[in-house]
Design a protein around this motif. Structure first.
Motif, PDB file in Angstrom:
ATOM      1  N   CYS A 106      28.967  44.356  46.267  1.00  0.00           N
ATOM      2  CA  CYS A 106      30.441  43.754  46.711  1.00  0.00           C
ATOM      3  C   CYS A 106      30.882  42.514  46.533  1.00  0.00           C
ATOM      4  CB  CYS A 106      30.550  44.054  48.278  1.00  0.00           C
ATOM      5  SG  CYS A 106      29.520  42.900  49.437  1.00  0.00           S
ATOM      6  N   VAL A 107      30.053  41.593  46.335  1.00  0.00           N
ATOM      7  CA  VAL A 107      30.275  40.154  45.801  1.00  0.00           C
ATOM      8  C   VAL A 107      30.381  39.961  44.324  1.00  0.00           C
ATOM      9  CG1 VAL A 107      29.447  37.846  45.822  1.00  0.00           C
ATOM     10  CG2 VAL A 107      28.911  39.321  47.617  1.00  0.00           C
ATOM     11  N   ARG A 108      31.687  39.431  43.938  1.00  0.00           N
ATOM     12  CA  ARG A 108      32.012  39.113  42.686  1.00  0.00           C
ATOM     13  C   ARG A 108      32.108  37.840  42.412  1.00  0.00           C
ATOM     14  NH1 ARG A 108      29.975  43.276  42.745  1.00  0.00           N
ATOM     15  NH2 ARG A 108      30.801  45.224  42.268  1.00  0.00           N
ATOM     16  N   ILE A 109      31.361  36.912  41.770  1.00  0.00           N
ATOM     17  CA  ILE A 109      31.499  35.532  41.643  1.00  0.00           C
ATOM     18  C   ILE A 109      32.305  35.229  40.188  1.00  0.00           C
ATOM     19  CG2 ILE A 109      30.176  33.339  41.138  1.00  0.00           C
ATOM     20  CD1 ILE A 109      27.934  34.584  42.712  1.00  0.00           C
ATOM     21  N   PHE A 110      33.282  34.460  40.483  1.00  0.00           N
ATOM     22  CA  PHE A 110      34.158  34.451  39.136  1.00  0.00           C
ATOM     23  C   PHE A 110      33.758  33.050  38.448  1.00  0.00           C
ATOM     24  CE2 PHE A 110      36.644  37.477  41.109  1.00  0.00           C
ATOM     25  CZ  PHE A 110      37.666  37.876  40.526  1.00  0.00           C
ATOM     26  N   SER A 111      34.034  33.110  37.123  1.00  0.00           N
ATOM     27  CA  SER A 111      33.395  32.315  36.061  1.00  0.00           C
ATOM     28  C   SER A 111      34.179  32.193  34.994  1.00  0.00           C
ATOM     29  CB  SER A 111      31.879  32.677  35.881  1.00  0.00           C
ATOM     30  OG  SER A 111      31.337  31.995  34.868  1.00  0.00           O
ATOM     31  N   GLY A 112      34.218  30.832  34.623  1.00  0.00           N
ATOM     32  CA  GLY A 112      34.929  30.666  33.159  1.00  0.00           C
ATOM     33  C   GLY A 112      34.422  30.971  32.104  1.00  0.00           C
ATOM     34  N   LEU A 113      32.980  30.928  32.405  1.00  0.00           N
ATOM     35  CA  LEU A 113      32.033  31.811  31.142  1.00  0.00           C
ATOM     36  C   LEU A 113      31.919  33.080  30.996  1.00  0.00           C
ATOM     37  CD1 LEU A 113      30.345  31.113  28.675  1.00  0.00           C
ATOM     38  CD2 LEU A 113      28.374  30.372  30.314  1.00  0.00           C
ATOM     39  N   TRP A 114      31.660  33.718  32.160  1.00  0.00           N
ATOM     40  CA  TRP A 114      31.192  34.949  32.049  1.00  0.00           C
ATOM     41  C   TRP A 114      32.401  36.086  32.680  1.00  0.00           C
ATOM     42  CZ3 TRP A 114      27.343  34.307  29.637  1.00  0.00           C
ATOM     43  CH2 TRP A 114      26.207  33.440  29.783  1.00  0.00           C
ATOM     44  N   GLY A 115      33.319  35.398  33.194  1.00  0.00           N
ATOM     45  CA  GLY A 115      34.488  36.383  33.812  1.00  0.00           C
ATOM     46  C   GLY A 115      34.234  36.614  35.272  1.00  0.00           C
ATOM     47  N   VAL A 116      33.288  37.314  35.405  1.00  0.00           N
ATOM     48  CA  VAL A 116      32.894  37.884  36.684  1.00  0.00           C
ATOM     49  C   VAL A 116      31.259  38.107  36.675  1.00  0.00           C
ATOM     50  CG1 VAL A 116      33.512  40.153  36.847  1.00  0.00           C
ATOM     51  CG2 VAL A 116      33.578  39.068  38.844  1.00  0.00           C
ATOM     52  N   VAL A 117      30.443  38.057  37.697  1.00  0.00           N
ATOM     53  CA  VAL A 117      29.165  38.445  37.567  1.00  0.00           C
ATOM     54  C   VAL A 117      28.767  38.649  39.163  1.00  0.00           C
ATOM     55  CG1 VAL A 117      28.501  37.053  35.704  1.00  0.00           C
ATOM     56  CG2 VAL A 117      28.170  36.034  37.799  1.00  0.00           C
ATOM     57  N   THR A 118      27.709  39.312  39.439  1.00  0.00           N
ATOM     58  CA  THR A 118      27.341  39.720  40.790  1.00  0.00           C
ATOM     59  C   THR A 118      26.014  38.727  40.910  1.00  0.00           C
ATOM     60  OG1 THR A 118      25.393  41.285  40.075  1.00  0.00           O
ATOM     61  CG2 THR A 118      27.478  41.982  40.296  1.00  0.00           C
ATOM     62  N   ALA A 125      22.136  27.865  33.785  1.00  0.00           N
ATOM     63  CA  ALA A 125      23.203  26.760  34.450  1.00  0.00           C
ATOM     64  C   ALA A 125      23.957  26.400  33.219  1.00  0.00           C
ATOM     65  CB  ALA A 125      22.192  25.595  34.869  1.00  0.00           C
ATOM     66  N   TYR A 126      25.421  26.191  33.496  1.00  0.00           N
ATOM     67  CA  TYR A 126      26.364  25.822  32.504  1.00  0.00           C
ATOM     68  C   TYR A 126      27.296  24.745  33.246  1.00  0.00           C
ATOM     69  CZ  TYR A 126      29.217  29.230  34.819  1.00  0.00           C
ATOM     70  OH  TYR A 126      30.052  29.778  35.871  1.00  0.00           O
ATOM     71  N   ARG A 127      28.168  24.287  32.333  1.00  0.00           N
ATOM     72  CA  ARG A 127      29.236  23.345  32.838  1.00  0.00           C
ATOM     73  C   ARG A 127      30.517  23.714  32.033  1.00  0.00           C
ATOM     74  NH1 ARG A 127      31.055  20.062  36.854  1.00  0.00           N
ATOM     75  NH2 ARG A 127      28.709  19.435  37.183  1.00  0.00           N
ATOM     76  N   LEU A 128      31.345  24.561  32.900  1.00  0.00           N
ATOM     77  CA  LEU A 128      32.602  25.126  32.398  1.00  0.00           C
ATOM     78  C   LEU A 128      33.545  25.678  33.505  1.00  0.00           C
ATOM     79  CD1 LEU A 128      34.434  25.662  29.917  1.00  0.00           C
ATOM     80  CD2 LEU A 128      33.446  27.943  30.023  1.00  0.00           C
ATOM     81  N   SER A 129      34.717  24.955  33.675  1.00  0.00           N
ATOM     82  CA  SER A 129      35.525  25.422  34.769  1.00  0.00           C
ATOM     83  C   SER A 129      36.589  26.401  34.169  1.00  0.00           C
ATOM     84  CB  SER A 129      36.365  24.046  35.256  1.00  0.00           C
ATOM     85  OG  SER A 129      37.648  24.461  35.821  1.00  0.00           O
ATOM     86  N   GLY A 130      37.155  27.301  35.110  1.00  0.00           N
ATOM     87  CA  GLY A 130      37.926  28.175  34.981  1.00  0.00           C
ATOM     88  C   GLY A 130      39.430  27.547  34.241  1.00  0.00           C
ATOM     89  N   GLY A 131      39.555  26.417  34.355  1.00  0.00           N
ATOM     90  CA  GLY A 131      41.032  25.802  34.226  1.00  0.00           C
ATOM     91  C   GLY A 131      40.994  25.167  32.824  1.00  0.00           C
ATOM     92  N   VAL A 132      39.853  25.416  32.014  1.00  0.00           N
ATOM     93  CA  VAL A 132      39.759  24.646  30.803  1.00  0.00           C
ATOM     94  C   VAL A 132      40.533  25.460  29.716  1.00  0.00           C
ATOM     95  CG1 VAL A 132      38.315  24.158  28.752  1.00  0.00           C
ATOM     96  CG2 VAL A 132      37.887  23.649  31.237  1.00  0.00           C
ATOM     97  N   ASP A 133      41.203  24.759  28.893  1.00  0.00           N
ATOM     98  CA  ASP A 133      41.816  25.433  27.541  1.00  0.00           C
ATOM     99  C   ASP A 133      40.712  25.201  26.629  1.00  0.00           C
ATOM    100  OD1 ASP A 133      43.191  26.126  25.128  1.00  0.00           O
ATOM    101  OD2 ASP A 133      44.908  25.173  25.984  1.00  0.00           O
ATOM    102  N   LEU A 134      39.994  26.200  26.179  1.00  0.00           N
ATOM    103  CA  LEU A 134      38.688  26.055  25.410  1.00  0.00           C
ATOM    104  C   LEU A 134      39.250  26.228  24.128  1.00  0.00           C
ATOM    105  CD1 LEU A 134      35.605  25.860  25.720  1.00  0.00           C
ATOM    106  CD2 LEU A 134      35.522  28.229  25.601  1.00  0.00           C
ATOM    107  N   PRO A 135      38.901  25.550  23.084  1.00  0.00           N
ATOM    108  CA  PRO A 135      39.242  25.590  21.493  1.00  0.00           C
ATOM    109  C   PRO A 135      38.478  26.866  21.130  1.00  0.00           C
ATOM    110  CG  PRO A 135      38.925  23.331  21.976  1.00  0.00           C
ATOM    111  CD  PRO A 135      38.339  24.089  23.340  1.00  0.00           C
ATOM    112  N   GLY A 136      39.086  27.567  20.371  1.00  0.00           N
ATOM    113  CA  GLY A 136      38.766  28.973  19.853  1.00  0.00           C
ATOM    114  C   GLY A 136      38.908  30.004  20.776  1.00  0.00           C
ATOM    115  N   VAL A 137      39.230  29.845  21.824  1.00  0.00           N
ATOM    116  CA  VAL A 137      39.449  31.013  23.060  1.00  0.00           C
ATOM    117  C   VAL A 137      40.918  30.730  23.419  1.00  0.00           C
ATOM    118  CG1 VAL A 137      39.086  32.060  25.061  1.00  0.00           C
ATOM    119  CG2 VAL A 137      37.072  31.239  23.782  1.00  0.00           C
ATOM    120  N   GLY A 138      41.365  29.671  23.933  1.00  0.00           N
ATOM    121  CA  GLY A 138      42.612  29.250  24.445  1.00  0.00           C
ATOM    122  C   GLY A 138      42.586  28.986  26.018  1.00  0.00           C
TER     123      GLY A 138
END
Length: 258
Positions: A106-118, A125-138
């Motif tokens: 039932c737990v879904r963890i949101f992530s700027g890198l993975w979208g969502v994981v359990t 470990a990584y450093r990326l916020s979901g609010g970033v405008d990432l070159p190559g992705v937008g």
């Protein structure tokens, strides 16, 4: 019940273990976008202006540099990688085997890198916020907003969705109309006056998450059941619980008063 959580910005880097295997992650339909974001993050993190692009302080340059080796870095279950106030209170890494199975379901963890994981998905470990405008992705919120409905809408439709996410991650996906969507709000009461809080909000959301995962009855099935479960914490962690009225659009609000 679906319990939605944001990631933690700070993370505990696994010391050993196999590298991330996208094919082993839940929600494999997200893997093409996960791979695209991962490649873009590795490339951007090697740039001289990486901290500016990723909206982090210069003091976190070492964590950004660590992004460049994400494909080779050790991975571990997300329940131990995500840390911070919310996750310390939720204690996802301290659950019994039966409770871990409940959390994985039932737990879904949101992530700027993975979208969502359990909590059981193995990630580095990584450093990326979901609010970033990432070159190559937008803008990441827009990229994931296009991909996540196919994965999450079937799980959420007709179910109770308990939303403990922050704004950047709410922007990635909104539950469908058929979901009983409840956003968790936290207010502090002092001298009869209420105010929205940050640190206490993370802690209270973590406490609620742990309670929902560890209480003996079955998880609540609707907003009223959720309010009842949260009220079990009043007198301990909480001073009051208030469930807002249903609205035509957007979530109902469960206010936790600390």
């Amino acid at each position: 019940m679906l319990l939605l959580l944001p990631p933690s910005e700070g993370k505990t880097a696994p010391r050993r273990g196999a590298h991330v295997d996208l094919d082993a992650l839940s929600s494999p339909a997200l893997n093409p976008l996960r791979a695209k974001v991962l490649d873009a993050l590795v490339e951007v993190s090697a740039r001289p202006d990486a901290t500016d692009v990723l909206h982090v302080s210069a003091g976190l340059a070492d964590e950004v540099a660590r992004n460049t080796s994400l494909r080779e870095a050790p991975a571990a279950p997300a329940r131990g990688v995500y840390t911070g106030v919310l996750y310390a209170a939720a204690g996802l890494d301290e659950l019994t085997p039966a409770q871990r199975r409940r959390a994985a379901a039932c737990v879904r963890i949101f992530s700027g890198l993975w979208g969502v994981v359990t909590p059981e998905d193995a990630v580095p470990a990584y450093r990326l916020s979901g609010g970033v405008d990432l070159p190559g992705v937008g803008p990441l919120a827009a990229a994931w907003r296009a991909a996540l409905p196919d994965v999450l809408d079937p799980e959420a439709d007709g179910a109770l969705v308990v939303d403990g996410r922050s704004a950047d991650y709410v922007a990635m996906w909104r539950p469908p109309a058929g979901a009983d969507w409840v956003a968790v709000r936290v207010e502090r009461e002092l001298d009869g006056k209420r105010s929205v809080v940050s640190h206490n909000a993370k802690h209270a959301r973590g406490v609620l998450a742990r309670h929902l995962l560890t209480r003996r009855p079955q998880p609540p099935k609707d907003a009223e059941g959720l309010a009842g479960a949260a009220a079990e914490l009043v007198g301990g962690e909480l001073r009051a619980v208030e469930l807002g009225a249903a609205r035509a659009r957007g979530p109902r609000t469960l206010t936790l008063v600390v």
